[in-house]
Design a protein around this motif. Structure first.
Motif, PDB file in Angstrom:
ATOM      1  N   ASP A   1       0.723  -1.054   0.060  1.00 37.65           N
ATOM      2  CA  ASP A   1       0.223   0.103   0.088  1.00 37.65           C
ATOM      3  C   ASP A   1       0.826   1.247   0.233  1.00 37.65           C
ATOM      4  O   ASP A   1       1.970   1.335   0.837  1.00 37.65           O
ATOM      5  CB  ASP A   1      -0.944  -0.013   1.305  1.00 37.65           C
ATOM      6  CG  ASP A   1      -1.961   1.099   0.952  1.00 37.65           C
ATOM      7  OD1 ASP A   1      -2.340   1.504   0.205  1.00 37.65           O
ATOM      8  OD2 ASP A   1      -2.180   1.495   2.386  1.00 37.65           O
ATOM      9  N   ASN A   2       0.485   2.056  -0.796  1.00 38.18           N
ATOM     10  CA  ASN A   2       1.393   3.452  -0.983  1.00 38.18           C
ATOM     11  C   ASN A   2       2.710   3.238  -1.595  1.00 38.18           C
ATOM     12  O   ASN A   2       3.635   4.082  -1.335  1.00 38.18           O
ATOM     13  CB  ASN A   2       1.465   4.156   0.274  1.00 38.18           C
ATOM     14  CG  ASN A   2       0.067   4.837   0.499  1.00 38.18           C
ATOM     15  OD1 ASN A   2      -0.642   5.269  -0.091  1.00 38.18           O
ATOM     16  ND2 ASN A   2      -0.497   4.756   1.975  1.00 38.18           N
ATOM     17  N   GLY A   3       3.049   1.946  -2.194  1.00 32.39           N
ATOM     18  CA  GLY A   3       4.091   1.738  -2.777  1.00 32.39           C
ATOM     19  C   GLY A   3       4.572   2.561  -4.143  1.00 32.39           C
ATOM     20  O   GLY A   3       3.774   3.120  -4.542  1.00 32.39           O
TER      21      GLY A   3
END
Length: 245
Positions: free
Chosen positions: A123-125
């Motif tokens: 997530d949010n990578g």
């Protein structure tokens, strides 16, 4: 041999042409039937004498060669796997497939349409492009050669003026400046959305809006002004030129 002074193992080739006489290390298996998934050779890094038992003594990093198919007289497809550990035995983090595709966070980059480099993110990578200073630019470049004109497509962020630039055919076509203003055909937008279509584009319509939705009330364009100014104008049309307007 073990170089005592440098505290390392050194491999030296013969004193001849370095192109074919450098030191080499061979990892080999004596298996007679190599199948997909078999390990052909492996290197591990660990600290077995670490003071605290447990994770600190586990293998912290590994590189191994893994068969990518059953070997035969015409097949030796092999993948290279890179593993690192955080609080466990080193686990796979990156793989180079036998066809040269790279997977980071995934062992199957071949499964994807654009497979040369596949990064599986959390997530949010994502990918970070780090510029060396606040006055430089960096971006993504799409090339069909090595010359300057080969970089036909570009997405570049200029940290000096905080502007995101989109280019096609080596020319800037759209910018988003630091205040959020968008310029199409303009690199210095003076409005929320500033569109400039030069004569070289040879287009008779600067903006063409077609709405094909067939249910209820349909607007080709809905322009609203809801600010707190004394005079709110939803749309203002001006025309100038040598012919009738």
């Amino acid at each position: 041999y073990w170089a005592q002074g440098n505290n390392r193992l050194e491999l030296h080739g013969p004193s001849a042409d370095a192109a074919g006489s450098s030191g080499a290390l061979l990892f080999a298996t004596l298996q007679t039937a190599i199948e997909d998934g078999d390990i052909i050779g492996r290197m591990d890094w660990e600290a077995p004498a670490a003071g605290a038992a447990g994770d600190s003594r586990m293998v912290g990093a590994s590189i191994w060669a893994e068969a990518d198919a059953t070997f035969s007289s015409s097949v030796n497809a092999t993948e290279l796997v890179f593993a690192t550990g955080a609080s466990e035995v080193a686990a796979e983090k990156m793989r180079i497939t036998s066809t040269g595709y790279v997977g980071i966070g995934t062992s199957q980059p071949d499964d994807y349409y654009a497979k040369e480099l596949v990064i599986a993110t959390a997530d949010n990578g994502g990918i970070t492009l780090l510029s060396p200073s606040t006055t430089t630019a960096s971006g993504l470049f799409f090339a069909d050669g090595t010359s300057a004109n080969a970089y036909q497509g570009q997405i570049v962020y200029d940290h000096n003026i905080n502007t995101l630039n989109f280019s096609t055919a080596t020319s800037t076509r759209m910018v988003i400046d630091g205040t959020g203003r968008v310029g199409i055909g303009s690199t210095s937008p003076g409005f929320g959305c500033d569109m400039v279509f030069s004569n070289s584009l040879a287009v008779s319509r600067g903006l063409n809006i077609v709405n094909q939705y067939a249910t209820g009330t349909v607007f080709g364009a809905l322009i609203q002004s809801t600010g707190g100014a004394t005079t709110n104008v939803g749309a203002k049309f001006e025309a100038s030129g040598a012919s009738s307007n």
